[in-house]
Design a protein around this motif. Structure first.
Motif: not given
Ligand code: HEC
Length: 114
Positions: A89-114
């Protein structure tokens, strides 16, 4: 507001060097930000805008079958892949976010684990 300028994502002129290029601090926001990688702050803004409604501010909301991101174990490459192409059910973001933005948010998701 910083948010306004970070929309779009297809303006190579301002985002050219991505995280490698030293970013100009137009306004001195809160001083201590200088120690953090640029992508973290950017990732957080993107997360709030696009991901929070299903995953929640802390990653634990798990709306409509979304995974609890605070206990997610997938690595950076898988996160980027799933954010880019979507899953279930998760939206693909390739047409919504740039590669750079996807990378940034993926990194942020990693921070949610702490
Ligand atoms: C429409 C609701 C929705 C939105 C918006 C959403 N997600 Fe998801 N997300 C899901 C669902 C549902 C899953 C589980 C998919 C599956 O495995 O079937 C998921 C799974 C994930 C996973 C995988 C977790 C794991 O361990 O398997 C990551 C990472 C993730 N989302 C990140 C994001 C990011 C980053 C954003 C914003 C760019 C985002 N999601 C926006 C619904 C959403």
């Amino acid at each position: 507001m910083i948010l306004l300028t970070s929309c779009g994502g297809d303006k190579p002129s301002t985002t050219a060097g991505s995280s490698k290029a030293p970013k100009k601090e137009a306004t001195a926001s809160s001083g201590s930000d200088a120690a953090k990688p640029v992508s973290n702050r950017k990732g957080k803004l993107i997360y709030k805008q696009y991901c929070q409604l299903c995953h929640g501010a802390d990653g634990k909301l798990a709306l409509s079958g979304a995974k609890d991101l605070s206990i997610s174990t997938i690595d950076m490459a898988e996160r980027i892949n799933q954010i880019t192409n979507g899953k279930g059910l998760m939206t693909p973001y390739k047409d919504i976010l740039s590669e750079e933005q996807i990378e940034a948010v993926a990194e942020y998701v990693g921070e949610l684990r702490k």
